[in-house]
Design an enzyme around this catalytic site. Structure first.
Site, PDB file in Angstrom:
ATOM      1  N   HIS A  55       5.328   2.783 -12.229  1.00  0.00           N
ATOM      2  CA  HIS A  55       6.473   3.512 -10.917  1.00  0.00           C
ATOM      3  C   HIS A  55       7.725   2.963 -11.511  1.00  0.00           C
ATOM      4  O   HIS A  55       8.745   2.411 -10.583  1.00  0.00           O
ATOM      5  CB  HIS A  55       5.825   3.134  -9.444  1.00  0.00           C
TER       6      HIS A  55
ATOM      7  N   GLY B  22       7.052   5.758   2.383  1.00  0.00           N
ATOM      8  CA  GLY B  22       5.729   5.135   2.364  1.00  0.00           C
ATOM      9  C   GLY B  22       5.249   4.455   3.591  1.00  0.00           C
ATOM     10  O   GLY B  22       4.445   4.467   4.761  1.00  0.00           O
TER      11      GLY B  22
ATOM     12  N   VAL C 175      11.465  10.755  -0.582  1.00  0.00           N
ATOM     13  CA  VAL C 175      10.724  10.877  -1.140  1.00  0.00           C
ATOM     14  C   VAL C 175       9.351  10.327  -1.728  1.00  0.00           C
ATOM     15  O   VAL C 175       9.807   9.510  -1.704  1.00  0.00           O
ATOM     16  CB  VAL C 175      11.142  11.630  -3.236  1.00  0.00           C
TER      17      VAL C 175
ATOM     18  N   HIS D 287       8.539   8.820  -9.427  1.00  0.00           N
ATOM     19  CA  HIS D 287       7.783   8.107  -8.794  1.00  0.00           C
ATOM     20  C   HIS D 287       6.255   7.313  -9.262  1.00  0.00           C
ATOM     21  O   HIS D 287       7.090   6.519  -9.393  1.00  0.00           O
ATOM     22  CB  HIS D 287       6.689   8.942  -7.062  1.00  0.00           C
TER      23      HIS D 287
ATOM     24  N   GLU E  97      -4.847  -4.300  15.881  1.00  0.00           N
ATOM     25  CA  GLU E  97      -5.141  -5.521  15.350  1.00  0.00           C
ATOM     26  C   GLU E  97      -4.963  -5.089  14.220  1.00  0.00           C
ATOM     27  O   GLU E  97      -5.186  -6.488  13.212  1.00  0.00           O
ATOM     28  CB  GLU E  97      -6.348  -4.861  15.145  1.00  0.00           C
TER      29      GLU E  97
ATOM     30  N   PHE F 121     -14.198  -3.959  16.204  1.00  0.00           N
ATOM     31  CA  PHE F 121     -12.946  -3.497  15.670  1.00  0.00           C
ATOM     32  C   PHE F 121     -12.066  -4.101  14.884  1.00  0.00           C
ATOM     33  O   PHE F 121     -11.305  -4.217  14.113  1.00  0.00           O
ATOM     34  CB  PHE F 121     -11.299  -4.138  17.137  1.00  0.00           C
TER      35      PHE F 121
ATOM     36  N   HIS G 182     -18.410   0.333  20.462  1.00  0.00           N
ATOM     37  CA  HIS G 182     -18.060  -0.842  20.798  1.00  0.00           C
ATOM     38  C   HIS G 182     -18.696  -1.660  19.905  1.00  0.00           C
ATOM     39  O   HIS G 182     -18.689  -3.103  20.219  1.00  0.00           O
ATOM     40  CB  HIS G 182     -17.830  -1.293  22.285  1.00  0.00           C
TER      41      HIS G 182
END
Lengths: 669, 669
Positions: free
Chosen positions: B28, B158, B189, B262, B409, B435, B471
């Site tokens: 990259h 990003g 970009v 990129h 989390e 979770f 849950h």
């Protein structure tokens, strides 16, 4: 404009919520007691919906993102005359009731989304608002606004702390989803205590940074104030709105304003004390007729709205019969008659990456199904999920069918759930298989809600090579196979990839996950004839043994099928006669009859070797105690793909040797 | 203050990055070419670190959150004289090199965190800055700032789109982590194209909403401007800083400013053209001595800084010998000698929820290990992971050891990774097992980086009852067992829970996951003597058969072990003689010798039944083709726990019947 009956109606919501929770001896009174006024204003005065037809496509949507406050929603559904009776409220949180602990789509009429995992209601609402805008762009005609509704969300502090709220709000602002309106129940308390122990965000500034309109209501009991704020929100032409409404959690309860009232029942005395504070003197589960009457006005308004819409749609259908037909097919979750015309066809000798076959499928499906759309979390170029003849879904081009979700995987998955929940679309989402981790709980909600969305996960193994272990999936195939309600496909060649996509697009009640290769996969002998039925059955004998019964079985999925076919040939040279089973979908195979299963994996053939470039954990059930699994139970590495494949034992020699080294089955003692 | 050699040094970074990527034919270039100036200023002028000792505890940390720009980092590590040679750069992205595709902690000296999965570098940096602040509060004394360093992050567009950036930034702002400094490579970009297709955030406003200081640098090539902005950031006394630095992606390359640069190599001509633009006329992989000399100044400054610190620490040790001893034990990842004193002890007849046993363990471990701390994502009250005698980690009480992560989390898990990477702490994170989905990729990074963090996941099955399917974990146990490098424990009673925690806290090279019950688990006969060794081996015979050899085996984990023990008794009444195996950790069992494994699960005993309230997928490997698994392969439901357990077949009767209905093993044909 609000009178005594309105106030009484608000307290009716509170009283019912208390009664439900006390009766169930479990529940979260905090939100229902503080948010009853906003719930009332929204449902009784602002929302367009017909309690007698909760599936009307042009209704306003309501998502209780803070799903633990379910008692609020059930109370409202009861009062407005949906299919939630007092008896149902008494069965709150009991088995097979329509009033489960958290709202569940498909279980309770009028619940627009399953919520509870925080932040995702917000994300699904994003999708609903996107669906609304997209469908409006496609179907509405001058004087025929057949899709024209709002999406309302009720969020708590917890929702807004979750990362997905950032992703969803940022995308909603970018997309100028002015018909998305979030009521933020800002009570400054979460489960563990005051939110001031964990968060200091300036909500106004934060949402304005996303391009949102921000409204503030300083008194959560102020019906007029709430009403006006919602009205102003509806007037926005470009910006989604968040209305921060300051409330006192558990309003009226002895522990109001503290986390003690978030998720604990009030107890008999607490309940009495709260009701006294509201001036509520009716027996438990008893609502005065004047309250029902007030809600009836709402219901009648909603019925009228739908009746008007039905007339509108009739006229629309006369004027635009084709579009109307398409619209009806779409909202009924059906595919157009010719959805599978001109699909790509492959010949022996062809070779293509799974993601490229998928690309070709998507191009054609997009032509065949005008309401098929989807996107990528900034990996279109790698996932190959963009439709080249379609525009980007953007504020200027809402008819666009390529959704640029940005690097926001979680919101992407929640949004496609929302699009599917909205109705009227066939939708897909894509990223690298390894980054499915970022969206995992939303995929779980796709499955729990039985939503037919398609996830296109490319770069399905270490064979992606140099990007290294952070990008190479290992545990992902197994981890999805363990998830209820999803169907994962890992096709071995272009024919299986086509068959997988066809099954995915035809799903009515489950998400489909496509695990697709980055590297080329040759068309394998036999898949042309067998893949259609074979993939549908999850596994099939792709290459038979020579004799009547195989001496052993080689089982593989995806890019490892060609490998075991080669191994079969080498074994045959040593007079070892094995069959090759291609297993693109464990879930579908497990649903087959015992007879079919035994025809593919005869129970008494116990010399079995599986090969898949991923965790071996799930293969033990197919190879048994006497078999062996060739897989990868460690992280990958940054290296040339071919080298990596070889180093991990995915060579013909290793398959052959592994088979040969299987011990003969021991006899029972 | 910057001269020609500085400019040349910036271009040296660019040239090396180009050479690496061209040589590897993969990589990259976009980020390294645009961010070389900020990388140079930071590493050469601002950061305090010793390239000859990249483990120095008081060094500034640097995290390349945009991990795909690894060539930048390797170029810098080479130029400053760390253990990255030109030969290493030539081996970029090849197997077993120290220059893998994305930065990997533990693989490359000087890489402070493994990055690539976007946003998580940001989250780990949060944890490092928290660790710095916490350790400074505990160990620093007047005139002895032994912990006093910055944490620098280089983030791309990003990273900031990811939800975790919201969670991490919000918490960092709340915690007033003024020594956290983010350089935002703002090139507009991302992989698919201009970010304007997906995002319209006002970054300044967004971060100010979180309580951050915002700096703006309009020219990414402006060394002085960048330098001054960093200096201003360092001067902040309360706010973390984000410096938005406008750059042109792939600066100098023919496709600069577009997504084409990129992640695609420049190609021979592109490389030449870019180097020409930089005025770089040296052969490939060749750096002029004056550049090396300039970086040498940096290195010498760093060495001097560490030498000074060593002197400081010596004096500190004389003055505060106990604290210094503790500090050294902590940063070496060791436990204090008496770490296991006064741990809870249980007797037959006791019964306790897994989460409560864990609570008691945490209280005592906290007393025994002063650098043991952790938190919860707003579920302290349910996870029972708070330490009652300790304060909340807050700006006013940075010595506090209860971390209120808020409902975040993902950032929680990334932050504990950061705390562990920083060194000097033993750390844990908690939430409901279901979770764990929200933090899954961060747990993967715990494992990939071999970090000894402990995840306390409570409410480990449908037995949590009325909160319902959103849950209730189903697939989670299997999905973690498939993940390389983690060790999951699901203890069956208080003794096993203690043993599990003891193993977790002693880990040096892997995360431990504790799946703990909400409901009471009785102390089982035998665990007092067997659990210590038994849990360490992953599985053990908890209740033997009566004869020499069992007729069958009942295998279970966690809350299902008592059930199979009852079933064993009932079967004995029918003269069926089976053993009971408790299997708290599949991963540890799989690491045992064949001999041990066969002693627990004799290969020729094929009548086997497993019982676990979760997906059956992973049990096939233990029960084989002739066994059966009692598990849950569908979603749970909102209901009373006992009812739900019964409805899912977790009754003694069903275990007995399932065992009795096993077919005798078929003979080979």
């Amino acid at each position: 404009m609000f009178d005594r009956i309105d106030e009484m109606s608000v307290n009716a919501i509170r009283a019912l919520s208390i009664d439900m929770i006390e009766n169930a001896k479990s529940g979260h009174p905090g939100l229902p007691l503080d948010a009853a006024p906003m719930g009332y204003v929204l449902w009784a005065k602002q929302m367009k919906f017909n309690p007698k037809d909760t599936h009307w496509i042009n209704r306003d949507r309501f998502i209780l993102s803070a799903g633990h406050g379910s008692a609020l929603l059930y109370s409202l559904l009861h009062l407005v005359g949906s299919k939630v009776s007092i008896e149902d409220l008494k069965r709150f949180k009991t088995y097979s009731s329509n009033t489960p602990g958290h709202p569940e789509y498909g279980v309770t009429e009028g619940v627009d989304a399953s919520t509870g995992p925080l932040g995702q209601g917000f994300g699904m609402a994003l999708g609903m608002a996107m669906a609304e805008k997209h469908m409006a762009a496609r179907y509405n005609k001058p004087d025929f606004p057949i899709i024209d509704h709002y999406t309302f969300v009720l969020s708590g502090d917890g929702d807004l702390m979750e990362g997905i709220s950032h992703e969803a709000a940022s995308l909603a602002g970018h997309q100028k989803l002015n018909k998305l309106i979030v009521l933020y129940d800002s009570n400054d308390v979460s489960l563990d205590g005051p939110t001031s122990n964990a968060v200091s965000d300036d909500t106004r500034k934060r949402f304005e940074a996303y391009g949102w309109n921000y409204e503030f209501v300083k008194d959560g009991n102020g019906l007029e104030e709430i009403h006006h704020a919602i009205t102003r929100a509806k007037g926005q032409s470009e910006k989604p709105t968040i209305i921060e409404i300051k409330t006192i959690i558990g309003y009226g309860a002895p522990n109001e304003g503290t986390n003690l009232v978030h998720g604990n029942i009030l107890g008999k005395e607490g309940a009495l004390s709260a009701k006294k504070k509201y001036g509520w003197e009716h027996p438990e589960f008893t609502i005065p007729q004047e309250v029902y009457n007030r809600f009836k006005e709402t219901a009648e308004k909603g019925m009228k709205a739908e009746e008007d819409w039905i007339q509108l749609f009739k006229a629309y259908k006369e004027k635009y019969p084709e579009l109307a037909d398409e619209f009806e097919t779409a909202i009924h979750g059906e595919l157009p008659k010719d959805w599978d015309r001109d699909l790509p066809v492959y010949q022996a000798g062809d070779a293509e990456a799974g993601r490229m076959t998928s690309y070709k499928m998507i191009q054609q499906l997009s032509k065949n199904i005008p309401y098929f759309w989807g996107g990528s979390a900034d990996l279109f170029s790698s996932n190959r999920t963009n439709v080249k003849d379609e525009e980007i879904f953007q504020p200027e081009t809402p008819e666009g069918r390529n959704i640029w979700f940005g690097v926001r995987e979680f919101a992407e998955a929640a949004a496609v759930n929302g699009i599917a929940l909205h109705g009227g679309s066939r939708v897909y989402a894509s990223t690298f298989l390894v980054f499915s981790d970022y969206m995992r709980n939303a995929i779980r909600l796709s499955a729990l809600q039985k939503l037919p969305v398609t996830y296109v996960f490319t770069h399905d193994s270490i064979a992606l090579g140099p990007d290294g272990p952070t990008h190479q999936p290992i545990e992902h195939l197994t981890s999805f196979r363990a998830m209820p309600g999803v169907v994962l496909f890992r096709p071995c060649d272009p024919n299986e990839a086509i068959a997988s996509w066809k099954l995915a697009i035809q799903s009515k009640d489950h998400p489909a996950l496509l695990a697709l290769s980055r590297q080329d996969l040759p068309v394998l002998p036999g898949t042309g004839e067998l893949a259609g039925e074979g993939v549908a059955r999850g596994a099939y004998v792709l290459s038979k043994q020579q004799g009547d019964k195989p001496e052993g079985i080689l089982i593989a999925s995806g890019s490892e099928v060609p490998l075991v076919i080669e191994a079969q040939k080498i074994l045959a040279n040593s007079n070892i006669d094995v069959s090759v089973v291609s297993m693109p979908s464990m879930e579908l195979f497990d649903q087959q009859s015992d007879e079919y299963k035994d025809s593919v994996l005869p129970h008494d053939v116990t010399k079995r070797v599986s090969a898949e470039m991923g965790s071996t954990l799930c293969w033990g059930r197919y190879v048994g105690l006497d078999g062996a699994s060739i897989g990868i139970d460690r992280f990958g590495a940054s290296a040339n793909a071919d080298e990596l494949i070889r180093l991990n034992g995915f060579t013909v020699e290793n398959v052959v040797e592994t088979f040969k080294s299987l011990k003969m089955k021991k006899q029972l003692v």
